[in-house]
Design an enzyme around this catalytic site. Sequence first.
Site: not given
Ligand code: ADP
Length: 163
Positions: A17, A41, A90, A128
């Site tokens: 992130h 959620k 990703r 996450s």
């Molecule tokens: P997650 O729970 O899958 O980590 P979130 O809902 O918090 O995801 O993700 C927010 C945004 O960040 C989404 O657009 C997701 O695709 C992106 N994202 C999550 N992890 C990564 C990563 N490792 N690299 C790039 N983008 C990411």
Amino acid sequence: MKIAIYPGSFDPITKGHLNIIERASKIFDRLIVCVMVNAEKNPMFTQSEREDMIRRVTAHLGNVEVDASNELLANYAQRKGSCVIVKGLRAVSDFEHEFQMALINRSINPQLDTMFLTAEHEYMYLSSSVVRELGSYHVSLEDYVPEILIDEVTKRINKANSK
Ligand code: ADP
């Protein structure tokens, strides 16, 4: 002024992130990182913990601000005067859902575009939920979570799992 929104659950924020935030903050004048509060959620970290962690790891980025919302994203973006949603991609598996969301958001708010930034290769498999899972097996989180949050996130995961 170009204002972009980077929405997510950030439960907790990962290095993946943060990488997207740092890159997007160079492209836009202002970047609003928004913790989307979704009633369906059941997050491990509270809304204020998630906001606070994002604030601390983005303190060095002057044009990044942190917010939280339970509004529909398309309406939230309009209220903030933003016409761009930033998303991280990703793998192909992210694509279908994100493509659908981008089209829906645009149909609700035709001014709104979604911009995808590709994940850095070392964070391609990072999410996450991976952090929460590895933490629960006491694996070191140093490759996955920003340095200043490692202790806190580790303790918090242990606490949640001891309940
Ligand atoms: P997650 O729970 O899958 O980590 P979130 O809902 O918090 O995801 O993700 C927010 C945004 O960040 C989404 O657009 C997701 O695709 C992106 N994202 C999550 N992890 C990564 C990563 N490792 N690299 C790039 N983008 C990411």
